[in-house]
Enzyme design. Structure first.
Site, PDB file in Angstrom:
ATOM      1  N   CYS A 117       0.676  -1.135   0.017  1.00 19.18           N
ATOM      2  CA  CYS A 117      -0.090   0.125   0.114  1.00 19.18           C
ATOM      3  C   CYS A 117       0.825   1.267  -0.061  1.00 19.18           C
ATOM      4  CB  CYS A 117      -1.012  -0.032   1.284  1.00 19.18           C
ATOM      5  SG  CYS A 117      -1.940  -1.380   1.392  1.00 19.18           S
ATOM      6  N   HIS A 257      -3.386   7.000   2.730  1.00 24.13           N
ATOM      7  CA  HIS A 257      -3.747   5.710   2.185  1.00 24.13           C
ATOM      8  C   HIS A 257      -5.088   5.544   2.903  1.00 24.13           C
ATOM      9  CE1 HIS A 257      -4.270   1.467   1.201  1.00 24.13           C
ATOM     10  NE2 HIS A 257      -3.889   1.182   2.287  1.00 24.13           N
ATOM     11  N   ASN A 287     -10.469  -0.424   0.666  1.00 22.78           N
ATOM     12  CA  ASN A 287      -8.578  -0.480   0.491  1.00 22.78           C
ATOM     13  C   ASN A 287      -8.390  -0.928  -0.924  1.00 22.78           C
ATOM     14  OD1 ASN A 287      -5.901  -0.605   0.586  1.00 22.78           O
ATOM     15  ND2 ASN A 287      -6.202  -1.584   2.628  1.00 22.78           N
TER      16      ASN A 287
HETATM   17  O1  UT7 Z   1      -3.857  -1.563   3.674  1.00 23.91           O
HETATM   18  C1  UT7 Z   1      -3.117  -2.383   4.577  1.00 23.91           C
HETATM   19  C2  UT7 Z   1      -3.499  -1.862   6.108  1.00 23.91           C
HETATM   20  N1  UT7 Z   1      -4.455  -2.664   6.693  1.00 23.91           N
HETATM   21  C3  UT7 Z   1      -5.094  -1.905   7.728  1.00 23.91           C
HETATM   22  O2  UT7 Z   1      -4.978  -0.675   7.870  1.00 23.91           O
HETATM   23  C4  UT7 Z   1      -6.225  -2.631   8.416  1.00 23.91           C
HETATM   24  C5  UT7 Z   1      -6.130  -2.190   9.887  1.00 23.91           C
HETATM   25  N2  UT7 Z   1      -6.975  -3.082  10.695  1.00 23.91           N
HETATM   26  C6  UT7 Z   1      -8.268  -2.595  10.845  1.00 23.91           C
HETATM   27  O3  UT7 Z   1      -8.622  -1.692   9.939  1.00 23.91           O
HETATM   28  C7  UT7 Z   1      -9.258  -3.156  11.749  1.00 23.91           C
HETATM   29  O4  UT7 Z   1      -8.439  -3.922  12.656  1.00 23.91           O
HETATM   30  C8  UT7 Z   1     -10.146  -4.198  11.148  1.00 23.91           C
HETATM   31  C9  UT7 Z   1     -11.137  -3.085  10.640  1.00 23.91           C
HETATM   32  C10 UT7 Z   1      -9.559  -5.166  10.273  1.00 23.91           C
HETATM   33  C11 UT7 Z   1     -11.016  -4.959  12.385  1.00 23.91           C
HETATM   34  O5  UT7 Z   1     -11.516  -4.013  13.205  1.00 23.91           O
HETATM   35  P1  UT7 Z   1     -11.217  -4.121  14.988  1.00 23.91           P
HETATM   36  O6  UT7 Z   1     -12.211  -2.920  15.460  1.00 23.91           O
HETATM   37  O7  UT7 Z   1      -9.806  -4.273  15.186  1.00 23.91           O
HETATM   38  O8  UT7 Z   1     -12.032  -5.241  15.070  1.00 23.91           O
HETATM   39  P2  UT7 Z   1     -11.509  -6.759  15.751  1.00 23.91           P
HETATM   40  O9  UT7 Z   1     -10.458  -7.331  14.646  1.00 23.91           O
HETATM   41  O10 UT7 Z   1     -11.066  -6.573  17.174  1.00 23.91           O
HETATM   42  O11 UT7 Z   1     -12.896  -7.551  15.801  1.00 23.91           O
HETATM   43  C12 UT7 Z   1     -13.688  -7.304  16.744  1.00 23.91           C
HETATM   44  C13 UT7 Z   1     -15.032  -8.063  16.633  1.00 23.91           C
HETATM   45  C14 UT7 Z   1     -14.577  -9.615  16.842  1.00 23.91           C
HETATM   46  O12 UT7 Z   1     -15.532 -10.468  17.312  1.00 23.91           O
HETATM   47  P3  UT7 Z   1     -15.382 -10.806  18.999  1.00 23.91           P
HETATM   48  O13 UT7 Z   1     -13.901 -11.706  19.281  1.00 23.91           O
HETATM   49  O14 UT7 Z   1     -15.227  -9.448  19.582  1.00 23.91           O
HETATM   50  O15 UT7 Z   1     -16.495 -11.572  19.407  1.00 23.91           O
HETATM   51  C15 UT7 Z   1     -14.572 -10.309  15.344  1.00 23.91           C
HETATM   52  O16 UT7 Z   1     -14.829 -11.522  14.980  1.00 23.91           O
HETATM   53  O17 UT7 Z   1     -15.605  -8.197  15.292  1.00 23.91           O
HETATM   54  C16 UT7 Z   1     -15.651  -9.317  14.657  1.00 23.91           C
HETATM   55  N3  UT7 Z   1     -15.648  -9.081  13.149  1.00 23.91           N
HETATM   56  C17 UT7 Z   1     -16.869  -8.872  12.556  1.00 23.91           C
HETATM   57  N4  UT7 Z   1     -18.006  -8.813  12.797  1.00 23.91           N
HETATM   58  C18 UT7 Z   1     -18.952  -8.630  11.825  1.00 23.91           C
HETATM   59  C19 UT7 Z   1     -14.562  -9.400  12.328  1.00 23.91           C
HETATM   60  N5  UT7 Z   1     -14.603  -8.986  11.334  1.00 23.91           N
HETATM   61  C20 UT7 Z   1     -16.126  -8.930  11.260  1.00 23.91           C
HETATM   62  C21 UT7 Z   1     -16.882  -8.660  10.182  1.00 23.91           C
HETATM   63  N6  UT7 Z   1     -18.291  -8.499  10.488  1.00 23.91           N
HETATM   64  N7  UT7 Z   1     -16.619  -8.298   8.960  1.00 23.91           N
END
Ligand code: UT7
Length: 355
Positions: A117, A257, A287
Site C-alpha cells: 500500500c 492511504h 482499501n
Molecule cells: O492497507 C493495509 C493496512 N491494513 C489496515 O490498515 C487494516 C488495519 N486494521 C483494521 O482496520 C481493523 O483492525 C479491522 C477493520 C480489520 C478490524 O476492526 P477491529 O475493530 O480491530 O475489530 P476486531 O478485529 O477487534 O474484531 C472485533 C469483533 C470480533 O468479534 P469478538 O471476538 O469481539 O466476538 C470479530 O470476530 O468483530 C468481529 N468481526 C466481525 N464482525 C462482523 C471481525 N470481522 C467482522 C465482520 N463482520 N466483517
C-alpha cells in the site's frame, strides 16, 4: 551528475475503478457480517470489483490513458513506466511492460515495484529521481490492484475491507517551488507476518508440486496493523513536513492511504489537522492498496478540494511493514495542460537533505 536538481512534480493524473459495485449488503449474503459493523469499524459502504475480462493491467492502462490526457504529454515522450502493484497480471512479464505497450509508450523503460500500500509513493519517489537528475523527462507512475483476486471470500475479517482500482500520475519537470518538496520512505520487516499473502511466491518448496499452491489469499493481524498504521502515519507525516520546512497547519490537503476511516481520523487528530484538510473516499472504494492514494487525489481535484498552489501531504502504509510519504506543492490546474517547456523552469540549488 548535475550540481543542481530539476524540480519534479505531477503534470497530470487519472484514475479508473471497475464498474461492478459490491455493497455491504451484498457481503451480508456471502459471509456472516453486517452493514453496521463494517461502517462503524471501517467507514466502508461499498467497493469495486474487477470484471471477468479485467485485470490489473487493464485497470492500469485506463487510469494511465486518463493521466496522459490530463497532462498533455504524448505517450512517445514517456521515458519510464513504473507500476506499483501487489497483484500483477503474472509473475513475469512485468505489468508495466503490458501498460507501456498498450499506451504506445515506445520509448519507455518499464518495471513493476512492490511495496504494497506504500507502493504508489515509493514509485513517485523513484520516478522523480530520474527527472531531478536530468536522466529522464517524463515518468508515468501507476498504482493498480485487483485485490479481489487474492481475497478469501470466506474470511469476514478481511474480505469486507478490500477493493479493486487504479490511479496514475505523469511526472515531469515543474517550476521552482512546485512539485515534490520532500519524501520519507521506510520499512520494518520485523512486522512482515502481520500482513501477508503466503506462500504466494517461491520462498517455500511447492509441497504438491502444483503451481496452484501459489493461489493464496491475504492474511492480516488487523489490530496490530491498525496500531502500526496510526503511529507511522503520524511519524512519517511529521518527518516529511519537517524536511519540507512546513508544519501540519501549513497543509491545504492531507491524503492518506485509504484503509480505514478510523485510522485516518486517529492519525489526523494526532497531527492536529482540521477536518477540511483531510480527504477520504474509503467509504466508496474500500482499501485498494497501491491505487488508493491516486484514486483519492483524482477525486479531491475533481471535487475542488485540490487547487493549484495547494500544499499537499500523501502518506501510504501497509505490508512490509512499509510506509512512504511525500509533501508537494500542487501546480496542476484544468487550464494549464499546455505547460511550457521544462528548460524554462528555474533550477533549485541542491539542498542538504537531497544529497
Ligand atoms: O492497507 C493495509 C493496512 N491494513 C489496515 O490498515 C487494516 C488495519 N486494521 C483494521 O482496520 C481493523 O483492525 C479491522 C477493520 C480489520 C478490524 O476492526 P477491529 O475493530 O480491530 O475489530 P476486531 O478485529 O477487534 O474484531 C472485533 C469483533 C470480533 O468479534 P469478538 O471476538 O469481539 O466476538 C470479530 O470476530 O468483530 C468481529 N468481526 C466481525 N464482525 C462482523 C471481525 N470481522 C467482522 C465482520 N463482520 N466483517
Amino acid at each position: 551528475m548535475p550540481a543542481v536538481l530539476q524540480p519534479a512534480g505531477i503534470l497530470g493524473v487519472g484514475s479508473y475503478a471497475p464498474e461492478k459495485v459490491l455493497t455491504n449488503q451484498d457481503l451480508e449474503a456471502i459471509v456472516e457480517t453486517n452493514h453496521d459493523w463494517i461502517v462503524s469499524r471501517t467507514g466502508i459502504t461499498e467497493r469495486r470489483l474487477a470484471g471477468v475480462d479485467e485485470s490489473t493491467s487493464s485497470l492500469a492502462i485506463e487510469a494511465a490513458r486518463r493521466a496522459l490526457a490530463d497532462s498533455g504529454v504524448d505517450p512517445a515522450a514517456i521515458d519510464l513506466v513504473i507500476v506499483a502493484t501487489t497483484t500483477p497480471d503474472a509473475l513475469f512479464p512485468a505489468t508495466a511492460s503490458l501498460v507501456q505497450h498498450a499506451l504506445g509508450a515506445v520509448n519507455a523503460a518499464a518495471f513493476d515495484l512492490s511495496a504494497a500500500c506504500s507502493g504508489f509513493i515509493y514509485a513517485m519517489a523513484v520516478g522523480s529521481q530520474f527527472i531531478q537528475t536530468g536522466v529522464y523527462r517524463h515518468v508515468l507512475v501507476v498504482g493498480a490492484e485487483t485485490l479481489s483476486r487474492i481475497t478469501n471470500w470466506q474470511d469476514r475479517t478481511t474480505c469486507v475491507l478490500f477493493g479493486d482500482g487504479a490511479g496514475a500520475a505523469v511526472l515531469g519537470p515543474v517550476g521552482c517551488g512546485d512539485g515534490f518538496l520532500s519524501f520519507d520512505l521506510g520499512s520494518d520487516g520485523a512486522g512482515a507476518d502481520l500482513l501477508s499473502v503466503v506462500p504466494g511466491g517461491f520462498g517455500h518448496e511447492l509441497t504438491t508440486g502444483s503451481p496452484d499452491e501459489l493461489r493464496c489469499s491475504i492474511k492480516m493481524a488487523g489490530q496490530e496493523v491498525f496500531k502500526f498504521a496510526v503511529k507511522v502515519v503520524e511519524e512519517s507525516t511529521r518527518r516529511v513536513l519537517q524536511r519540507a520546512g512546513l508544519t501540519a497547519d501549513d497543509l491545504d490537503l492531507f491524503v492518506p492511504h485509504q484503509a480505514n476511516v478510523r485510522i485516518i481520523d486517529a492519525a489526523a487528530k494526532r497531527l492536529g489537522l482540521r477536518e477540511p484538510q483531510v480527504f477520504s473516499n474509503v467509504h466508496r472504494y474500500g482499501n485498494t492498496s497501491a491505487a488508493s492514494i491516486p484514486l483519492a487525489l483524482v477525486e479531491a481535484r475533481e471535487t475542488g478540494r485540490l487547487r493549484p498552489g495547494d500544499r499537499v501531504a500523501l502518506v501510504g502504509f501497509g505490508a512490509g511493514l512499509s510506509w512512504a510519504s511525500c509533501v508537494m506543492r500542487w501546480s496542476k490546474s484544468p487550464t494549464d495542460t499546455a505547460r511550457g517547456p521544462a528548460s524554462e523552469a528555474p533550477f533549485r540549488e541542491l539542498e542538504e537533505h537531497d544529497r
